[in-house]
Design a protein around this motif. Structure first.
Motif, PDB file in Angstrom:
ATOM      1  N   TYR A  42       0.811  -1.214   0.000  1.00 19.05           N
ATOM      2  CA  TYR A  42       0.000   0.000   0.000  1.00 19.05           C
ATOM      3  C   TYR A  42       0.845   1.264   0.000  1.00 19.05           C
ATOM      4  CZ  TYR A  42      -4.287  -2.606   0.140  1.00 19.05           C
ATOM      5  OH  TYR A  42      -5.317  -3.430  -0.197  1.00 19.05           O
ATOM      6  N   ALA A  43       2.014   1.230   0.596  1.00 17.40           N
ATOM      7  CA  ALA A  43       2.899   2.396   0.543  1.00 17.40           C
ATOM      8  C   ALA A  43       3.339   2.651  -0.894  1.00 17.40           C
ATOM      9  CB  ALA A  43       4.108   2.185   1.454  1.00 17.40           C
ATOM     10  N   ALA A  44       3.788   1.598  -1.571  1.00 14.22           N
ATOM     11  CA  ALA A  44       4.227   1.749  -2.961  1.00 14.22           C
ATOM     12  C   ALA A  44       3.053   2.111  -3.865  1.00 14.22           C
ATOM     13  CB  ALA A  44       4.901   0.463  -3.433  1.00 14.22           C
ATOM     14  N   ARG A  45       1.905   1.480  -3.631  1.00 14.78           N
ATOM     15  CA  ARG A  45       0.728   1.785  -4.445  1.00 14.78           C
ATOM     16  C   ARG A  45       0.305   3.234  -4.222  1.00 14.78           C
ATOM     17  NH1 ARG A  45      -4.951  -1.605  -4.943  1.00 14.78           N
ATOM     18  NH2 ARG A  45      -6.112   0.088  -5.930  1.00 14.78           N
ATOM     19  N   GLY A  46       0.405   3.714  -2.983  1.00 13.61           N
ATOM     20  CA  GLY A  46       0.051   5.099  -2.703  1.00 13.61           C
ATOM     21  C   GLY A  46       0.900   6.076  -3.498  1.00 13.61           C
ATOM     22  N   VAL A  47       2.180   5.788  -3.616  1.00 13.79           N
ATOM     23  CA  VAL A  47       3.076   6.625  -4.422  1.00 13.79           C
ATOM     24  C   VAL A  47       2.603   6.624  -5.875  1.00 13.79           C
ATOM     25  CG1 VAL A  47       5.417   6.814  -5.339  1.00 13.79           C
ATOM     26  CG2 VAL A  47       5.072   6.336  -2.909  1.00 13.79           C
ATOM     27  N   LYS A  50      -0.612   8.603  -6.497  1.00 14.02           N
ATOM     28  CA  LYS A  50      -0.417  10.060  -6.529  1.00 14.02           C
ATOM     29  C   LYS A  50       0.054  10.502  -7.909  1.00 14.02           C
ATOM     30  CE  LYS A  50      -1.226  11.336  -2.249  1.00 14.02           C
ATOM     31  NZ  LYS A  50      -2.358  12.167  -1.901  1.00 14.02           N
ATOM     32  N   VAL A  51       0.983   9.757  -8.481  1.00 11.65           N
ATOM     33  CA  VAL A  51       1.470  10.086  -9.825  1.00 11.65           C
ATOM     34  C   VAL A  51       0.349   9.910 -10.839  1.00 11.65           C
ATOM     35  CG1 VAL A  51       3.089   9.408 -11.649  1.00 11.65           C
ATOM     36  CG2 VAL A  51       3.870   9.541  -9.266  1.00 11.65           C
ATOM     37  N   LEU A  52      -0.370   8.804 -10.758  1.00 16.07           N
ATOM     38  CA  LEU A  52      -1.468   8.553 -11.700  1.00 16.07           C
ATOM     39  C   LEU A  52      -2.534   9.634 -11.617  1.00 16.07           C
ATOM     40  CD1 LEU A  52      -1.820   4.698 -11.233  1.00 16.07           C
ATOM     41  CD2 LEU A  52      -1.051   5.880 -13.312  1.00 16.07           C
ATOM     42  N   ALA A  53      -2.846  10.077 -10.414  1.00 14.26           N
ATOM     43  CA  ALA A  53      -3.882  11.104 -10.239  1.00 14.26           C
ATOM     44  C   ALA A  53      -3.510  12.386 -10.982  1.00 14.26           C
ATOM     45  CB  ALA A  53      -4.099  11.385  -8.753  1.00 14.26           C
ATOM     46  N   ARG A  54      -2.218  12.712 -11.013  1.00 18.62           N
ATOM     47  CA  ARG A  54      -1.784  13.913 -11.754  1.00 18.62           C
ATOM     48  C   ARG A  54      -2.038  13.766 -13.247  1.00 18.62           C
ATOM     49  NH1 ARG A  54       2.719  14.250  -7.761  1.00 18.62           N
ATOM     50  NH2 ARG A  54       4.122  13.116  -9.128  1.00 18.62           N
ATOM     51  N   HIS A  55      -2.175  12.522 -13.682  1.00 17.89           N
ATOM     52  CA  HIS A  55      -2.440  12.261 -15.101  1.00 17.89           C
ATOM     53  C   HIS A  55      -3.896  11.882 -15.352  1.00 17.89           C
ATOM     54  CE1 HIS A  55       1.783  12.418 -16.353  1.00 17.89           C
ATOM     55  NE2 HIS A  55       2.043  11.898 -15.175  1.00 17.89           N
ATOM     56  N   VAL A 128       4.017   8.086 -17.098  1.00 19.87           N
ATOM     57  CA  VAL A 128       3.973   7.595 -15.718  1.00 19.87           C
ATOM     58  C   VAL A 128       5.264   6.841 -15.399  1.00 19.87           C
ATOM     59  CG1 VAL A 128       2.783   5.977 -14.163  1.00 19.87           C
ATOM     60  CG2 VAL A 128       1.459   7.580 -15.562  1.00 19.87           C
ATOM     61  N   ALA A 129       5.752   6.053 -16.340  1.00 25.87           N
ATOM     62  CA  ALA A 129       7.002   5.315 -16.124  1.00 25.87           C
ATOM     63  C   ALA A 129       8.168   6.276 -15.895  1.00 25.87           C
ATOM     64  CB  ALA A 129       7.283   4.393 -17.304  1.00 25.87           C
ATOM     65  N   VAL A 130       8.236   7.335 -16.692  1.00 27.20           N
ATOM     66  CA  VAL A 130       9.316   8.316 -16.543  1.00 27.20           C
ATOM     67  C   VAL A 130       9.211   9.018 -15.188  1.00 27.20           C
ATOM     68  CG1 VAL A 130      10.122  10.573 -17.409  1.00 27.20           C
ATOM     69  CG2 VAL A 130       9.721   8.684 -18.999  1.00 27.20           C
ATOM     70  N   GLU A 131       8.004   9.365 -14.794  1.00 22.85           N
ATOM     71  CA  GLU A 131       7.816  10.085 -13.533  1.00 22.85           C
ATOM     72  C   GLU A 131       8.079   9.198 -12.318  1.00 22.85           C
ATOM     73  OE1 GLU A 131       4.454  12.956 -11.495  1.00 22.85           O
ATOM     74  OE2 GLU A 131       4.308  12.506 -13.635  1.00 22.85           O
ATOM     75  N   THR A 132       7.749   7.926 -12.414  1.00 24.43           N
ATOM     76  CA  THR A 132       7.935   7.041 -11.256  1.00 24.43           C
ATOM     77  C   THR A 132       9.344   6.450 -11.182  1.00 24.43           C
ATOM     78  OG1 THR A 132       7.009   5.150 -12.465  1.00 24.43           O
ATOM     79  CG2 THR A 132       5.499   6.410 -11.044  1.00 24.43           C
ATOM     80  N   ALA A 133      10.100   6.482 -12.266  1.00 21.71           N
ATOM     81  CA  ALA A 133      11.443   5.868 -12.269  1.00 21.71           C
ATOM     82  C   ALA A 133      12.351   6.416 -11.169  1.00 21.71           C
ATOM     83  CB  ALA A 133      12.094   6.005 -13.642  1.00 21.71           C
ATOM     84  N   PRO A 134      12.489   7.744 -11.009  1.00 24.81           N
ATOM     85  CA  PRO A 134      13.375   8.215  -9.946  1.00 24.81           C
ATOM     86  C   PRO A 134      12.826   7.914  -8.548  1.00 24.81           C
ATOM     87  CG  PRO A 134      12.336  10.074 -11.071  1.00 24.81           C
ATOM     88  CD  PRO A 134      11.982   8.839 -11.835  1.00 24.81           C
ATOM     89  N   ILE A 135      11.526   7.878  -8.418  1.00 29.06           N
ATOM     90  CA  ILE A 135      10.920   7.528  -7.127  1.00 29.06           C
ATOM     91  C   ILE A 135      11.236   6.068  -6.807  1.00 29.06           C
ATOM     92  CG2 ILE A 135       8.764   7.306  -5.837  1.00 29.06           C
ATOM     93  CD1 ILE A 135       7.637   9.545  -7.725  1.00 29.06           C
ATOM     94  N   SER A 136      11.049   5.209  -7.786  1.00 26.61           N
ATOM     95  CA  SER A 136      11.366   3.787  -7.600  1.00 26.61           C
ATOM     96  C   SER A 136      12.837   3.596  -7.259  1.00 26.61           C
ATOM     97  CB  SER A 136      11.017   2.991  -8.856  1.00 26.61           C
ATOM     98  OG  SER A 136       9.625   2.982  -9.048  1.00 26.61           O
ATOM     99  N   ARG A 138      14.727   5.651  -5.666  1.00 25.57           N
ATOM    100  CA  ARG A 138      14.930   6.038  -4.260  1.00 25.57           C
ATOM    101  C   ARG A 138      14.381   4.970  -3.314  1.00 25.57           C
ATOM    102  NH1 ARG A 138      13.537  11.039  -6.494  1.00 25.57           N
ATOM    103  NH2 ARG A 138      11.402  10.957  -5.714  1.00 25.57           N
ATOM    104  N   ILE A 139      13.278   4.361  -3.673  1.00 27.74           N
ATOM    105  CA  ILE A 139      12.671   3.335  -2.816  1.00 27.74           C
ATOM    106  C   ILE A 139      13.514   2.069  -2.815  1.00 27.74           C
ATOM    107  CG2 ILE A 139      10.683   1.787  -2.577  1.00 27.74           C
ATOM    108  CD1 ILE A 139       8.944   4.160  -3.636  1.00 27.74           C
ATOM    109  N   TRP A 140      13.928   1.614  -3.981  1.00 27.22           N
ATOM    110  CA  TRP A 140      14.632   0.331  -4.108  1.00 27.22           C
ATOM    111  C   TRP A 140      16.142   0.459  -4.027  1.00 27.22           C
ATOM    112  CZ3 TRP A 140      12.190  -4.272  -4.072  1.00 27.22           C
ATOM    113  CH2 TRP A 140      10.809  -4.265  -4.258  1.00 27.22           C
ATOM    114  N   GLY A 141      16.660   1.657  -4.216  1.00 25.66           N
ATOM    115  CA  GLY A 141      18.102   1.857  -4.254  1.00 25.66           C
ATOM    116  C   GLY A 141      18.775   1.461  -2.951  1.00 25.66           C
ATOM    117  N   GLY A 142      19.940   0.870  -3.076  1.00 23.28           N
ATOM    118  CA  GLY A 142      20.740   0.523  -1.915  1.00 23.28           C
ATOM    119  C   GLY A 142      20.365  -0.778  -1.237  1.00 23.28           C
TER     120      GLY A 142
END
Length: 171
Positions: A42-47, A50-55, A128-136, A138-142
């Motif tokens: 739900y945390a990831a889906r919430g992110v 939010k992006v989808l809603a802008r579109h 949506v893929a371009v907008e979520t890529a940097p967010i993903s 940050r979430i998955w990095g490291g």
């Protein structure tokens, strides 16, 4: 000026110096639970929502659009409904309504017996893929690769078991 009381001085003089306390051992990793899995989902889906809603799009619409865009061959509405139902575990009537919404928005179009994504649908999916890529990132990095591999195995097993339980409940 510092003053020392007799009791403190006496205690200090009579007690041997204690060694420094050892650094606390790192706590063992928490055992994952179904709740943890749900919270992560739900945390990831919430992110994403939010992006989808802008579109002007919804999560089910994104899942349906992804199914249409990533299919190897053109899909009938029934093919897409079956695939989407496998992902969302949603009622076929609700999924059909989502496909109708995508057609009304001009993101899917009927092509004979098939539905195919329009250029606008592909553009939305790409945006949506371009907008979520940097967010993903940050979430998955490291996260260590071996942890991701282990998580992948566990999630695949949990998904298979949950799908089997769902099938038994709906049989």
């Amino acid at each position: 000026m510092t003053t020392t009381t007799a009791s403190t001085t006496t205690a200090s003089a009579s007690a041997p110096a204690s060694p420094p306390a050892p650094a606390p051992a790192s706590a063992p990793a928490a055992v994952a639970t179904a709740r943890d899995l749900g919270l992560a989902h739900y945390a990831a889906r919430g992110v994403l929502e939010k992006v989808l809603a802008r579109h002007g799009a919804t999560f089910p619409q994104q899942i349906a659009l992804r199914a249409a865009i990533t299919a190897d061959a053109p899909q009938t509405p029934d093919d897409l409904i079956a695939q989407i139902q496998g992902s969302l575990k949603a009622d076929p009537a609700g999924i059909r309504a989502v496909l109708d919404e995508l057609r009304a928005k001009g993101l899917l179009v009927a092509d004979g017996a098939h539905l195919r994504p329009t250029e606008a649908g592909r553009e939305l999916f790409a945006a949506v893929a371009v907008e979520t890529a940097p967010i993903s990132a940050r979430i998955w990095g490291g996260i260590p690769a071996e942890d991701l591999v282990a998580a992948g195995r566990v999630l695949a097993l949990v998904t298979a078991r949950a799908n089997a339980e769902l099938a038994a409940l709906t049989a």
